[in-house]
Enzyme design. Structure first.
Site, mmCIF file in Angstrom:
data_model
loop_
_atom_site.group_PDB
_atom_site.id
_atom_site.type_symbol
_atom_site.label_atom_id
_atom_site.label_comp_id
_atom_site.label_asym_id
_atom_site.label_seq_id
_atom_site.Cartn_x
_atom_site.Cartn_y
_atom_site.Cartn_z
ATOM 1 N N ARG A 72 0.857 -1.196 0.000
ATOM 2 C CA ARG A 72 0.000 0.000 0.000
ATOM 3 C C ARG A 72 0.888 1.240 0.000
ATOM 4 O O ARG A 72 1.685 1.435 0.915
ATOM 5 C CB ARG A 72 -0.912 -0.008 1.233
ATOM 6 C CG ARG A 72 -1.691 1.263 1.352
ATOM 7 C CD ARG A 72 -2.634 1.290 2.564
ATOM 8 N NE ARG A 72 -3.275 2.583 2.574
ATOM 9 C CZ ARG A 72 -3.282 3.439 3.597
ATOM 10 N NH1 ARG A 72 -2.725 3.114 4.751
ATOM 11 N NH2 ARG A 72 -3.848 4.614 3.489
ATOM 12 N N HIS A 116 -3.017 11.041 0.840
ATOM 13 C CA HIS A 116 -2.437 10.789 2.166
ATOM 14 C C HIS A 116 -1.861 12.125 2.664
ATOM 15 O O HIS A 116 -0.661 12.252 2.885
ATOM 16 C CB HIS A 116 -1.375 9.690 2.091
ATOM 17 C CG HIS A 116 -1.125 8.990 3.387
ATOM 18 N ND1 HIS A 116 -1.270 7.629 3.569
ATOM 19 C CD2 HIS A 116 -0.724 9.467 4.593
ATOM 20 C CE1 HIS A 116 -0.965 7.307 4.808
ATOM 21 N NE2 HIS A 116 -0.614 8.408 5.457
ATOM 22 N N ASN A 161 -6.951 8.702 3.096
ATOM 23 C CA ASN A 161 -6.361 8.121 4.288
ATOM 24 C C ASN A 161 -6.680 8.975 5.508
ATOM 25 O O ASN A 161 -6.388 10.171 5.530
ATOM 26 C CB ASN A 161 -4.835 8.052 4.140
ATOM 27 C CG ASN A 161 -4.169 7.523 5.400
ATOM 28 O OD1 ASN A 161 -4.288 6.338 5.712
ATOM 29 N ND2 ASN A 161 -3.497 8.390 6.159
ATOM 30 N N GLU A 162 -7.289 8.367 6.505
ATOM 31 C CA GLU A 162 -7.495 9.000 7.818
ATOM 32 C C GLU A 162 -8.014 10.438 7.718
ATOM 33 O O GLU A 162 -7.327 11.392 8.110
ATOM 34 C CB GLU A 162 -6.201 8.954 8.642
ATOM 35 C CG GLU A 162 -5.720 7.544 8.910
ATOM 36 C CD GLU A 162 -4.720 7.436 10.064
ATOM 37 O OE1 GLU A 162 -4.324 8.479 10.620
ATOM 38 O OE2 GLU A 162 -4.340 6.315 10.411
ATOM 39 N N ASN A 288 -7.292 1.796 9.839
ATOM 40 C CA ASN A 288 -5.967 2.027 10.405
ATOM 41 C C ASN A 288 -6.140 1.985 11.921
ATOM 42 O O ASN A 288 -6.889 2.794 12.486
ATOM 43 C CB ASN A 288 -5.427 3.406 10.010
ATOM 44 C CG ASN A 288 -5.114 3.493 8.520
ATOM 45 O OD1 ASN A 288 -5.334 2.547 7.775
ATOM 46 N ND2 ASN A 288 -4.606 4.629 8.090
ATOM 47 N N TYR A 290 -4.320 1.535 15.851
ATOM 48 C CA TYR A 290 -3.062 1.596 16.591
ATOM 49 C C TYR A 290 -3.174 1.380 18.094
ATOM 50 O O TYR A 290 -2.231 0.919 18.719
ATOM 51 C CB TYR A 290 -2.375 2.951 16.354
ATOM 52 C CG TYR A 290 -1.732 3.039 14.977
ATOM 53 C CD1 TYR A 290 -0.437 2.584 14.775
ATOM 54 C CD2 TYR A 290 -2.432 3.529 13.896
ATOM 55 C CE1 TYR A 290 0.167 2.635 13.526
ATOM 56 C CE2 TYR A 290 -1.845 3.584 12.626
ATOM 57 C CZ TYR A 290 -0.548 3.133 12.450
ATOM 58 O OH TYR A 290 0.031 3.168 11.215
ATOM 59 N N GLU A 362 -3.556 -0.194 8.011
ATOM 60 C CA GLU A 362 -2.369 0.150 8.810
ATOM 61 C C GLU A 362 -2.486 -0.446 10.205
ATOM 62 O O GLU A 362 -3.558 -0.425 10.809
ATOM 63 C CB GLU A 362 -2.226 1.667 9.010
ATOM 64 C CG GLU A 362 -1.651 2.396 7.839
ATOM 65 C CD GLU A 362 -1.485 3.900 8.118
ATOM 66 O OE1 GLU A 362 -1.148 4.270 9.261
ATOM 67 O OE2 GLU A 362 -1.690 4.672 7.187
ATOM 68 N N TRP A 409 2.287 -1.107 9.126
ATOM 69 C CA TRP A 409 2.879 0.234 9.028
ATOM 70 C C TRP A 409 4.126 0.269 9.889
ATOM 71 O O TRP A 409 4.014 0.102 11.089
ATOM 72 C CB TRP A 409 1.905 1.323 9.503
ATOM 73 C CG TRP A 409 2.512 2.670 9.275
ATOM 74 C CD1 TRP A 409 3.347 3.357 10.118
ATOM 75 C CD2 TRP A 409 2.387 3.470 8.091
ATOM 76 N NE1 TRP A 409 3.744 4.519 9.535
ATOM 77 C CE2 TRP A 409 3.182 4.613 8.304
ATOM 78 C CE3 TRP A 409 1.706 3.321 6.874
ATOM 79 C CZ2 TRP A 409 3.299 5.623 7.331
ATOM 80 C CZ3 TRP A 409 1.820 4.323 5.935
ATOM 81 C CH2 TRP A 409 2.609 5.464 6.163
ATOM 82 N N TRP A 417 5.478 12.834 10.203
ATOM 83 C CA TRP A 417 4.699 14.070 10.280
ATOM 84 C C TRP A 417 5.267 15.060 11.313
ATOM 85 O O TRP A 417 6.471 15.313 11.272
ATOM 86 C CB TRP A 417 3.222 13.722 10.517
ATOM 87 C CG TRP A 417 2.736 12.714 9.492
ATOM 88 C CD1 TRP A 417 2.394 11.407 9.704
ATOM 89 C CD2 TRP A 417 2.584 12.920 8.063
ATOM 90 N NE1 TRP A 417 2.025 10.804 8.516
ATOM 91 C CE2 TRP A 417 2.127 11.703 7.500
ATOM 92 C CE3 TRP A 417 2.771 14.012 7.211
ATOM 93 C CZ2 TRP A 417 1.871 11.545 6.126
ATOM 94 C CZ3 TRP A 417 2.516 13.858 5.842
ATOM 95 C CH2 TRP A 417 2.073 12.639 5.315
HETATM 96 C C1 NOJ Z 1 -1.358 6.944 10.400
HETATM 97 C C2 NOJ Z 1 -0.919 7.579 9.129
HETATM 98 O O1 NOJ Z 1 -1.715 7.202 8.058
HETATM 99 C C3 NOJ Z 1 0.540 7.397 8.828
HETATM 100 O O2 NOJ Z 1 0.890 8.334 7.857
HETATM 101 C C4 NOJ Z 1 1.351 7.542 10.098
HETATM 102 O O3 NOJ Z 1 2.717 7.533 9.862
HETATM 103 C C5 NOJ Z 1 0.960 6.418 11.038
HETATM 104 N N1 NOJ Z 1 -0.441 6.477 11.325
HETATM 105 C C6 NOJ Z 1 1.706 6.449 12.363
HETATM 106 O O4 NOJ Z 1 1.398 7.594 13.054
#
Ligand code: NOJ
Length: 460
Positions: A72, A116, A161-162, A288, A290, A362, A409, A417
């Protein structure tokens, strides 16, 4: 797991490509945001990043050896249309042609994200970015250019994305580009992102391009702090404000009822035509995922769980509290490692949206390291991947959740970022000076996990 399950890794253009001013690429909002002193840890920027623009063949080879069958990545909008609309940059098309062909040549299926977060700067400067209709229409134009150029080989498209991050972090809290701070604009931005998704999907379906198109939204799990009806309600509400806000419209054509009731005029409305356009506008759910928090109606006692707020988006609008258990391990981002939360999250999606295919677009974690040797010995991440993939397999095999793919990921350490290069998410270590790549312990662990599942299928 089924034979056609997609095991992959994920990246995004702005985080790895570099070549920020090469071959006709236009500037994007992250180029300027990260060159604004104080916005990024260590004032890092993404001029070179992992230099993937020049080293992509090496990166494909790393994936081949890893054993993934899918990758991806995202397309940098301003590489294709330097001003966001209008003139197309042939060198941009050429780069992604080489990347896509390179993946296919070694049996890796490309999953392509169109947006993205790297909005062409011109659209922000001249048209207020996602606050305006011009950007919505420009995205549709850009999507069509990509479908025409790559649609003969790309069969899995992700529009956005997100969107939660674009809305809340970029246009609410202001820690992401374009850095706006507002209590109301996140709802307008999210609305326009959804309309842009709807319009692009319309173009895709009317154009009869082969394959599937969907959206990738992020959500952490919210577990009720106690078993009271109030806390169960608080957790449900937190999930609805996080995931339902941006996913309900593409299934049901409108925002969740509770948000309508609570936010009133602050939440924009869809016309009947827009609602019809959005309803059913995703072929799959990209998730995604986490981390996990407890949610409660009342503020929890500090000494009970370590009370905290935040990480939930428009928190004052939700009027609930988030907290965590002192026993949960934390990643270097401060995110909690709770594999059962992932399983619950997948089950919640099934309960709300039915059997629509899910791709885990992710999942992964950041691990701090002072040097290469420490970084490559990432047992913490290897265990994270083992536990989270196990939780997903349980959701599929024991709970019947319809998951079709898992993308770790990230393939390699990259520009995280506003946290710059300080946060390493890769299963491959990247030396940002020499551009040397070194597979970490987690790379080999993930490779073994994939092999184990493949062998199980071969034996069956
Ligand atoms: C979400 C984001 O889509 C990705 O760009 C980022 O690096 C990861 N999470 C980790 O924060």
């Amino acid at each position: 797991m089924k034979k056609d399950f997609y095991w992959g890794t994920a990246t995004s253009a702005h985080q790895i490509e570099g070549a920020w001013l090469e071959d006709g690429k236009g500037l994007n909002i992250w180029d300027t945001f990260s060159h604004t002193p104080g916005k990024i840890t260590n004032n890092d920027h993404s001029e070179v990043a992992c230099d993937h623009y020049h080293l992509f063949e090496q990166d494909i080879a790393l994936m081949k050896t890893l054993g993934v069958n899918s990758y991806r990545f995202s397309i940098a909008w301003s590489r294709i249309l330097p001003n966001g609309k209008g003139e197309v940059n042939p060198a941009g098309i050429d780069f992604y042609n080489r990347l896509i062909d390179g993946c296919l040549a070694v049996g890796i299926t490309p999953f392509v994200t169109l947006y993205h977060w790297d909005l062409p700067l011109t659209l922000q400067m001249e048209n207020d970015g996602w606050l305006g209709q011009v950007t919505v229409d420009a995205f549709t134009e850009y999507a069509q250019v990509c479908f025409d150029a790559f649609g003969d080989r790309v069969k899995h498209w992700i529009t956005f994305n997100e969107n939660w991050c674009t809305a809340v972090l970029g246009n609410g809290i202001g820690i992401f580009a374009p850095g706006r701070k507002s209590e109301d604009e996140p709802y307008v931005v999210a609305h326009n992102l959804l309309l842009a998704h709807g319009q692009a999907v319309q173009v895709f379906r009317k154009g009869n391009y082969p394959g599937q198109i969907g959206i990738a939204n992020n959500c952490d799990w919210r577990e009720p702090l106690t078993d009271t009806a109030e806390d169960r309600e608080a957790a449900e509400k937190a999930l609805v404000y996080f995931f339902g806000w941006l996913t309900d419209p593409v299934f049901f054509g409108d925002y969740p009822q509770i948000m309508r009731e609570e936010l009133g005029d602050r939440l924009p409305t869809f016309t009947p035509e827009q609602s019809a356009m959005l309803k059913g506008s995703t072929d799959f759910i990209g998730l995604n995922h986490y981390s996990t928090h407890y949610a409660s109606k009342e503020k929890p006692l500090q000494n009970l769980t370590g009370a905290e707020e935040g990480n939930g988006g428009m928190m004052t609008d939700q009027n609930i509290y988030l907290s965590h258990s002192p026993d949960w391990p934390r990643t270097s981002m401060g995110w909690f490692v709770v594999p059962w939360g992932f399983r619950n999250m997948l089950n919640w999606i099934k309960a709300r949206y039915g059997d629509c295919p899910i791709f885990v677009t992710e999942n992964g974690c950041s691990v701090a390291a002072d040097n290469k040797e420490e970084a490559v010995n990432d047992e913490f991440r290897a265990d994270f991947i083992t536990q989270y993939t196990h939780a997903m397999v349980q959701a599929v095999e024991e709970d019947g959740v319809n998951v079709h793919g898992y993308f770790c990921w990230s393939l390699m350490d990259n520009f995280e970022w506003c946290r710059g290069y300080n946060m390493r998410f890769g299963i491959v270590y990247c030396d940002f000076d020499s551009q040397e790549r070194s597979p970490k312990t987690s790379y080999f662990r993930y490779s073994d996990i994939i092999k184990k599942h493949q062998n199980a299928i071969d034996k069956a």
